[in-house]
Design a protein around this motif. Structure first.
Motif, PDB file in Angstrom:
ATOM      1  N   LEU A 144       0.804  -1.230  -0.231  1.00  0.00           N
ATOM      2  CA  LEU A 144       0.013  -0.081   0.002  1.00  0.00           C
ATOM      3  C   LEU A 144       0.902   1.163  -0.038  1.00  0.00           C
ATOM      4  O   LEU A 144       0.511   2.257  -0.733  1.00  0.00           O
ATOM      5  N   VAL A 145       2.062   1.303   0.621  1.00  0.00           N
ATOM      6  CA  VAL A 145       2.794   2.309   0.873  1.00  0.00           C
ATOM      7  C   VAL A 145       3.647   2.854  -0.490  1.00  0.00           C
ATOM      8  O   VAL A 145       3.335   3.819  -0.912  1.00  0.00           O
ATOM      9  N   GLU A 146       4.078   1.653  -1.330  1.00  0.00           N
ATOM     10  CA  GLU A 146       4.406   2.062  -2.687  1.00  0.00           C
ATOM     11  C   GLU A 146       3.527   2.416  -3.693  1.00  0.00           C
ATOM     12  O   GLU A 146       3.563   3.268  -4.447  1.00  0.00           O
ATOM     13  N   ALA A 152       0.544   9.458  -5.342  1.00  0.00           N
ATOM     14  CA  ALA A 152       0.317  10.680  -4.699  1.00  0.00           C
ATOM     15  C   ALA A 152      -0.159  12.033  -5.461  1.00  0.00           C
ATOM     16  O   ALA A 152      -0.747  13.036  -4.750  1.00  0.00           O
ATOM     17  N   GLY A 153       0.225  12.099  -6.536  1.00  0.00           N
ATOM     18  CA  GLY A 153      -0.030  13.040  -7.350  1.00  0.00           C
ATOM     19  C   GLY A 153      -1.375  13.487  -7.590  1.00  0.00           C
ATOM     20  O   GLY A 153      -1.853  14.275  -8.295  1.00  0.00           O
ATOM     21  N   GLN A 154      -2.136  12.406  -7.711  1.00  0.00           N
ATOM     22  CA  GLN A 154      -3.526  12.289  -7.958  1.00  0.00           C
ATOM     23  C   GLN A 154      -4.617  12.427  -6.870  1.00  0.00           C
ATOM     24  O   GLN A 154      -5.679  12.592  -6.855  1.00  0.00           O
ATOM     25  N   LEU A 155      -4.121  11.955  -5.759  1.00  0.00           N
ATOM     26  CA  LEU A 155      -4.885  11.702  -4.328  1.00  0.00           C
ATOM     27  C   LEU A 155      -5.010  13.187  -3.637  1.00  0.00           C
ATOM     28  O   LEU A 155      -4.186  13.476  -3.201  1.00  0.00           O
ATOM     29  N   ARG A 156      -6.435  13.746  -3.804  1.00  0.00           N
ATOM     30  CA  ARG A 156      -6.837  14.825  -3.336  1.00  0.00           C
ATOM     31  C   ARG A 156      -7.175  14.677  -1.458  1.00  0.00           C
ATOM     32  O   ARG A 156      -7.206  15.565  -0.854  1.00  0.00           O
ATOM     33  N   GLU A 157      -7.675  13.626  -1.335  1.00  0.00           N
ATOM     34  CA  GLU A 157      -8.160  13.213  -0.020  1.00  0.00           C
ATOM     35  C   GLU A 157      -7.707  11.724   0.459  1.00  0.00           C
ATOM     36  O   GLU A 157      -7.921  10.712  -0.390  1.00  0.00           O
ATOM     37  N   VAL A 158      -7.226  11.428   1.664  1.00  0.00           N
ATOM     38  CA  VAL A 158      -6.872  10.260   2.008  1.00  0.00           C
ATOM     39  C   VAL A 158      -7.336  10.211   3.462  1.00  0.00           C
ATOM     40  O   VAL A 158      -6.915  11.125   4.367  1.00  0.00           O
ATOM     41  N   GLY A 176       5.349   9.306   4.704  1.00  0.00           N
ATOM     42  CA  GLY A 176       6.379   9.546   3.960  1.00  0.00           C
ATOM     43  C   GLY A 176       6.014   9.269   2.294  1.00  0.00           C
ATOM     44  O   GLY A 176       6.542  10.116   1.469  1.00  0.00           O
ATOM     45  N   ALA A 177       4.849   8.455   2.121  1.00  0.00           N
ATOM     46  CA  ALA A 177       4.756   8.310   0.658  1.00  0.00           C
ATOM     47  C   ALA A 177       3.833   9.565   0.103  1.00  0.00           C
ATOM     48  O   ALA A 177       3.573   9.825  -1.019  1.00  0.00           O
ATOM     49  N   LEU A 178       3.399  10.210   1.027  1.00  0.00           N
ATOM     50  CA  LEU A 178       2.373  11.402   0.844  1.00  0.00           C
ATOM     51  C   LEU A 178       3.343  12.533   1.026  1.00  0.00           C
ATOM     52  O   LEU A 178       2.953  14.122   0.620  1.00  0.00           O
ATOM     53  N   PRO A 200       1.829  13.893  11.931  1.00  0.00           N
ATOM     54  CA  PRO A 200       2.063  13.910  10.601  1.00  0.00           C
ATOM     55  C   PRO A 200       2.759  15.413  10.272  1.00  0.00           C
ATOM     56  O   PRO A 200       2.032  16.187   9.658  1.00  0.00           O
ATOM     57  N   VAL A 201       3.891  15.286  10.692  1.00  0.00           N
ATOM     58  CA  VAL A 201       4.700  16.870  10.286  1.00  0.00           C
ATOM     59  C   VAL A 201       4.990  16.849   8.964  1.00  0.00           C
ATOM     60  O   VAL A 201       5.257  17.891   8.443  1.00  0.00           O
ATOM     61  N   GLU A 202       4.773  15.716   8.095  1.00  0.00           N
ATOM     62  CA  GLU A 202       5.075  15.699   6.811  1.00  0.00           C
ATOM     63  C   GLU A 202       3.908  16.810   6.011  1.00  0.00           C
ATOM     64  O   GLU A 202       4.198  17.208   4.730  1.00  0.00           O
ATOM     65  N   VAL A 203       2.953  17.083   6.827  1.00  0.00           N
ATOM     66  CA  VAL A 203       2.058  17.847   6.130  1.00  0.00           C
ATOM     67  C   VAL A 203       2.536  19.432   5.619  1.00  0.00           C
ATOM     68  O   VAL A 203       2.161  20.098   4.845  1.00  0.00           O
ATOM     69  N   ALA A 204       3.782  19.938   6.284  1.00  0.00           N
ATOM     70  CA  ALA A 204       4.428  20.925   6.078  1.00  0.00           C
ATOM     71  C   ALA A 204       4.633  21.115   4.661  1.00  0.00           C
ATOM     72  O   ALA A 204       4.868  22.233   4.228  1.00  0.00           O
ATOM     73  N   SER A 205       4.826  20.019   4.134  1.00  0.00           N
ATOM     74  CA  SER A 205       5.200  20.090   2.678  1.00  0.00           C
ATOM     75  C   SER A 205       4.063  19.858   1.586  1.00  0.00           C
ATOM     76  O   SER A 205       4.375  19.531   0.380  1.00  0.00           O
ATOM     77  N   CYS A 206       2.946  19.606   2.099  1.00  0.00           N
ATOM     78  CA  CYS A 206       1.750  19.660   1.474  1.00  0.00           C
ATOM     79  C   CYS A 206       1.122  21.064   1.219  1.00  0.00           C
ATOM     80  O   CYS A 206       0.199  21.295   1.914  1.00  0.00           O
ATOM     81  N   GLU A 207       1.474  21.706  -0.081  1.00  0.00           N
ATOM     82  CA  GLU A 207       1.210  23.108  -0.058  1.00  0.00           C
ATOM     83  C   GLU A 207      -0.308  23.433  -0.275  1.00  0.00           C
ATOM     84  O   GLU A 207      -0.754  24.414  -0.130  1.00  0.00           O
TER      85      GLU A 207
END
Length: 311
Positions: A144-146, A152-158, A176-178, A200-207
Motif C-alpha cells: 500500500l505504501v508503494e 500521490a500526485g492524484q490523491l486529493r483526499e486520504v 512518507g509516501a504522501l 504527521p509533520v509531513e503535512v508541512a510539505s503539502c502546500e
C-alpha cells in the motif's frame, strides 16, 4: 482528563470509538446468510447486457463483501474496485473493515490505485475491540505504501480512520509516501493510533492541504506540539481537529498553535478540547477575523457533517 488512570483513558477511547461506529452504522454491513442479489438502476445484474456492465453508461455498482468489508465496483471488467457509481462519487475508492495484516491483504486497494483515476481514498479500519488489535502490520501495509507513493500526485483526499498500527514505522511509511504531495487537500487519521512519534509533520510539505483531522490519535502533548510547528506557514489550511489528544500535557501547545495559525483568514474550523485555556489562540483567530472558527468540545452538527462527507 489528565488525572485519569491509563486504564480509564483506554476505556474512554473505546467508548468514543463505539459511538463513532454507531453514528456511521449505515456502513456496517452484516455478513450475508444467503446469496446477495446485485442490482444496478433497480434491475438485476443478470438482466443487464454485457455492454451495460462494461461501463457503457459510466456507472458502477456496490455490494457487501462476504468478509464483512464493503467493496465498490465499477464496470471496467478488471478485478479491482473502481470509483463508486454516480458523478458525486467519481474517483472515489472506499473500503470498510480494513485489516492489512499480511502480504496480499492490500491487493484490491493497490490494484485500484495503479489503475488510476482515484482522487479520494477512504480506508476505515476494522471495528475496535478492547485489546485494540492492530488493523495494520508492516507485511500487510508495505505494498500500500508503494502504491500511495505512485498515486500521490492524484490523491486529493486520504482517509485512514479507525486504524491501529502495530509499529510506529508503518505510520511513518504511509506519511512518507504522501510527503511533498502537490494534490493532497484532506488528510484524516481520526481515531487512529498515531502516538506522539506518529505526528504527521509531513503535512508541512503539502502546500494545498485544507483539512487535517487528527481527533483521538493518542498524540499527547509532544505530538500536538509537533503538529503545531508543522502547520506554521501552511496558509491553505481551513480545518484542523486535534480533540481528544491530551493536548493539556503540554504547556506550550496552544501558544505554538496560535503562532502557527496567526494571520490565516481562511480558517473555518479549529476543533480542540473544551477544558483547554485557548485565549492565546482565540486572540490570534480574532486578529485574522475568524474567531468563529474555534470549536471547543463535541459539535452538535458533527453527525450531519459526517453524513455529508460520505454521500
Amino acid at each position: 482528563d489528565d488525572n485519569l488512570p491509563a486504564e480509564e483513558k483506554h476505556y474512554a477511547r473505546l467508548q468514543r470509538e463505539r459511538l463513532r461506529q454507531a453514528r456511521s452504522s449505515k456502513f456496517a454491513l452484516e455478513e450475508p446468510s444467503a446469496a446477495v442479489e446485485l442490482t444496478h438502476g433497480g434491475r438485476s445484474l443478470g438482466e443487464l447486457e454485457d455492454d451495460e456492465l462494461a461501463g457503457g453508461g459510466g456507472g458502477g455498482f456496490s455490494m457487501p463483501a462476504a468478509s464483512g468489508g464493503g467493496f465498490t465496483f465499477g464496470g471496467g471488467g478488471g478485478g479491482a474496485p473502481a470509483p463508486a457509481f454516480g458523478a458525486a462519487n467519481s474517483g472515489v475508492f472506499k473500503l470498510e473493515n480494513v485489516s492489512l495484516l499480511k502480504e496480499g491483504d492490500a491487493d484490491p486497494i493497490v490494484a485500484a490505485l495503479q489503475r488510476g483515476g482515484i482522487s479520494r481514498l477512504v480506508l476505515r479500519g476494522a471495528p475496535v475491540d478492547y485489546d485494540e488489535n492492530p488493523t495494520m502490520r508492516a507485511a500487510g501495509a508495505a505494498e500500500l505504501v508503494e502504491a500511495l507513493r505512485s498515486a500521490a500526485g492524484q490523491l486529493r483526499e486520504v482517509v485512514f480512520e479507525g486504524h491501529r498500527f502495530e509499529q510506529p514505522d508503518i505510520v511513518a511509511s504511509l506519511l512518507g509516501a504522501l510527503r511533498g504531495s502537490t494534490a493532497l487537500e484532506v488528510l484524516d487519521f481520526t481515531n487512529s493510533s498515531l502516538g506522539p512519534e506518529g505526528a504527521p509533520v509531513e503535512v508541512a510539505s503539502c502546500e494545498k492541504l485544507r483539512e487535517l483531522k487528527l481527533e483521538d490519535c493518542e498524540l499527547g502533548g509532544d505530538g500536538c506540539e509537533a503538529v503545531a510547528r508543522a502547520l506554521s506557514g501552511l496558509t491553505s489550511l481551513e480545518v484542523l481537529d486535534l480533540r481528544n489528544n491530551d493536548m493539556d500535557d503540554s504547556a506550550e501547545c496552544v501558544a505554538l498553535l496560535a503562532e502557527a495559525l496567526r494571520g490565516n483568514a481562511r480558517l473555518k474550523k479549529v476543533a480542540l478540547d473544551e477544558d483547554l485555556d485557548v485565549e492565546a489562540l482565540r486572540e490570534a483567530l480574532r486578529e485574522a477575523g475568524v474567531e468563529a472558527a474555534l470549536h471547543l468540545g463535541e459539535d452538535e452538527d458533527e453527525d450531519d457533517d459526517e453524513d455529508d462527507d460520505d454521500e
